[in-house]
Design a protein around this motif. Structure first.
Motif, PDB file in Angstrom:
ATOM      1  N   ARG A 112       0.833  -1.212   0.000  1.00 40.77           N
ATOM      2  CA  ARG A 112       0.000   0.000   0.000  1.00 40.77           C
ATOM      3  C   ARG A 112       0.863   1.256   0.000  1.00 40.77           C
ATOM      4  NH1 ARG A 112      -2.960  -2.863   3.920  1.00 40.77           N
ATOM      5  NH2 ARG A 112      -1.978  -1.630   5.568  1.00 40.77           N
ATOM      6  N   ALA A 141       2.443   1.815  -3.396  1.00 38.66           N
ATOM      7  CA  ALA A 141       1.452   2.347  -4.336  1.00 38.66           C
ATOM      8  C   ALA A 141       1.212   3.831  -4.066  1.00 38.66           C
ATOM      9  CB  ALA A 141       0.143   1.570  -4.223  1.00 38.66           C
ATOM     10  N   LYS A 142       1.169   4.197  -2.802  1.00 39.12           N
ATOM     11  CA  LYS A 142       0.975   5.609  -2.448  1.00 39.12           C
ATOM     12  C   LYS A 142       2.171   6.440  -2.911  1.00 39.12           C
ATOM     13  CE  LYS A 142      -0.498   8.436   1.450  1.00 39.12           C
ATOM     14  NZ  LYS A 142      -0.896   8.431   2.866  1.00 39.12           N
ATOM     15  N   LYS A 156       4.066   5.825  -5.507  1.00 37.38           N
ATOM     16  CA  LYS A 156       3.933   5.982  -6.964  1.00 37.38           C
ATOM     17  C   LYS A 156       2.933   7.081  -7.291  1.00 37.38           C
ATOM     18  CE  LYS A 156       5.163   1.469  -8.824  1.00 37.38           C
ATOM     19  NZ  LYS A 156       4.686   0.288  -9.542  1.00 37.38           N
ATOM     20  N   LEU A 157       1.781   7.046  -6.607  1.00 34.65           N
ATOM     21  CA  LEU A 157       0.740   8.042  -6.857  1.00 34.65           C
ATOM     22  C   LEU A 157       1.240   9.448  -6.523  1.00 34.65           C
ATOM     23  CD1 LEU A 157      -2.266   8.552  -7.561  1.00 34.65           C
ATOM     24  CD2 LEU A 157      -2.737   8.338  -5.118  1.00 34.65           C
ATOM     25  N   LEU A 158       1.885   9.592  -5.384  1.00 31.71           N
ATOM     26  CA  LEU A 158       2.390  10.912  -4.986  1.00 31.71           C
ATOM     27  C   LEU A 158       3.519  11.380  -5.914  1.00 31.71           C
ATOM     28  CD1 LEU A 158       2.341  10.527  -1.098  1.00 31.71           C
ATOM     29  CD2 LEU A 158       0.840  11.948  -2.503  1.00 31.71           C
ATOM     30  N   SER A 159       4.331  10.453  -6.384  1.00 31.89           N
ATOM     31  CA  SER A 159       5.395  10.832  -7.329  1.00 31.89           C
ATOM     32  C   SER A 159       4.800  11.343  -8.636  1.00 31.89           C
ATOM     33  CB  SER A 159       6.308   9.642  -7.606  1.00 31.89           C
ATOM     34  OG  SER A 159       6.993   9.273  -6.450  1.00 31.89           O
ATOM     35  N   LYS A 160       3.739  10.669  -9.126  1.00 30.65           N
ATOM     36  CA  LYS A 160       3.077  11.136 -10.348  1.00 30.65           C
ATOM     37  C   LYS A 160       2.462  12.512 -10.127  1.00 30.65           C
ATOM     38  CE  LYS A 160       1.927   6.638 -12.336  1.00 30.65           C
ATOM     39  NZ  LYS A 160       0.847   5.707 -12.678  1.00 30.65           N
ATOM     40  N   GLU A 161       1.805  12.673  -8.972  1.00 31.17           N
ATOM     41  CA  GLU A 161       1.188  13.964  -8.667  1.00 31.17           C
ATOM     42  C   GLU A 161       2.250  15.055  -8.588  1.00 31.17           C
ATOM     43  OE1 GLU A 161      -1.564  16.018  -5.175  1.00 31.17           O
ATOM     44  OE2 GLU A 161      -1.364  13.835  -5.234  1.00 31.17           O
TER      45      GLU A 161
END
Length: 148
Positions: free
Chosen positions: A97, A100-101, A103-108
Motif C-alpha cells: 500500500r 502504491a501511495k 507511486k501516486l504521490l510521485s506522479k502527482e
C-alpha cells in the motif's frame, strides 16, 4: 632452591623450614563430593535422583505433568510462529500500500512540477523589458495584458 641475598652470595633454602617451623600447619580440605567441579553445589535439577519405579503413582504423575508441559510448550511455539507469519503478511500488505501511495504521490508531484514550470515560462514570456525604455522594470500594465 637457592636464593641470592643482596651481598651476592647464595643462600640455601634448607634454612627456611627451620624459620617456618613455628607456624601452625593448615589441614588440606578434601571436597565432600570429589566429582563436583570446584566444590560448588549442584542445583536440584542436576542432582542424580534414585531411579523411580515406573509402576509407581508418583512416576506416572510426573510423566503426565511433563507430557502436558511439553504439549503446552509446543502449542505456544506453534502459536508464536503463526503470529509471526500473520505479522509478516500484514507488513507485506502495508508495504505494498505504501509503495502504491509513493507511486501516486510521485506522479502527482511530477504533474505539479510540470504545471509550475509551464506557468513560470508563461510569466517570463509575458514580462519583457520595454524596447525603448532601457530600464529593467516591467511595463506598468504587463500583468493585465495576460488576463490575470
Amino acid at each position: 632452591m637457592n636464593r641470592t641475598i643482596p651481598n651476592g652470595k647464595s643462600h640455601a633454602s634448607s634454612a627456611l623450614p627451620a624459620a617456618v617451623a613455628g607456624l601452625q600447619q593448615v589441614p588440606q580440605l578434601i571436597p565432600a563430593h570429589p566429582t563436583s567441579a570446584g566444590g560448588k553445589a549442584l542445583p536440584p535439577s542436576k542432582m542424580k535422583k534414585p531411579p523411580a519405579d515406573k509402576d509407581s503413582e508418583e512416576y506416572r504423575q510426573r510423566r503426565e505433568r511433563n507430557n502436558l508441559a511439553v504439549k503446552k510448550s509446543r502449542m505456544r511455539s506453534k502459536q508464536k510462529a503463526l503470529d509471526t507469519q500473520q505479522r509478516v503478511n500484514e507488513l507485506k500488505e502495508e508495504n505494498e500500500r505504501l509503495e502504491a501511495k509513493i507511486k501516486l504521490l510521485s506522479k502527482e508531484l511530477s504533474v505539479l512540477k510540470d504545471l509550475f514550470l509551464e506557468h513560470a515560462h508563461n510569466l517570463a514570456d509575458n514580462v519583457q523589458p520595454p524596447a525603448g525604455a532601457g530600464g529593467s522594470s516591467p511595463a506598468p500594465n504587463s500583468t493585465s495584458a495576460n488576463g490575470q
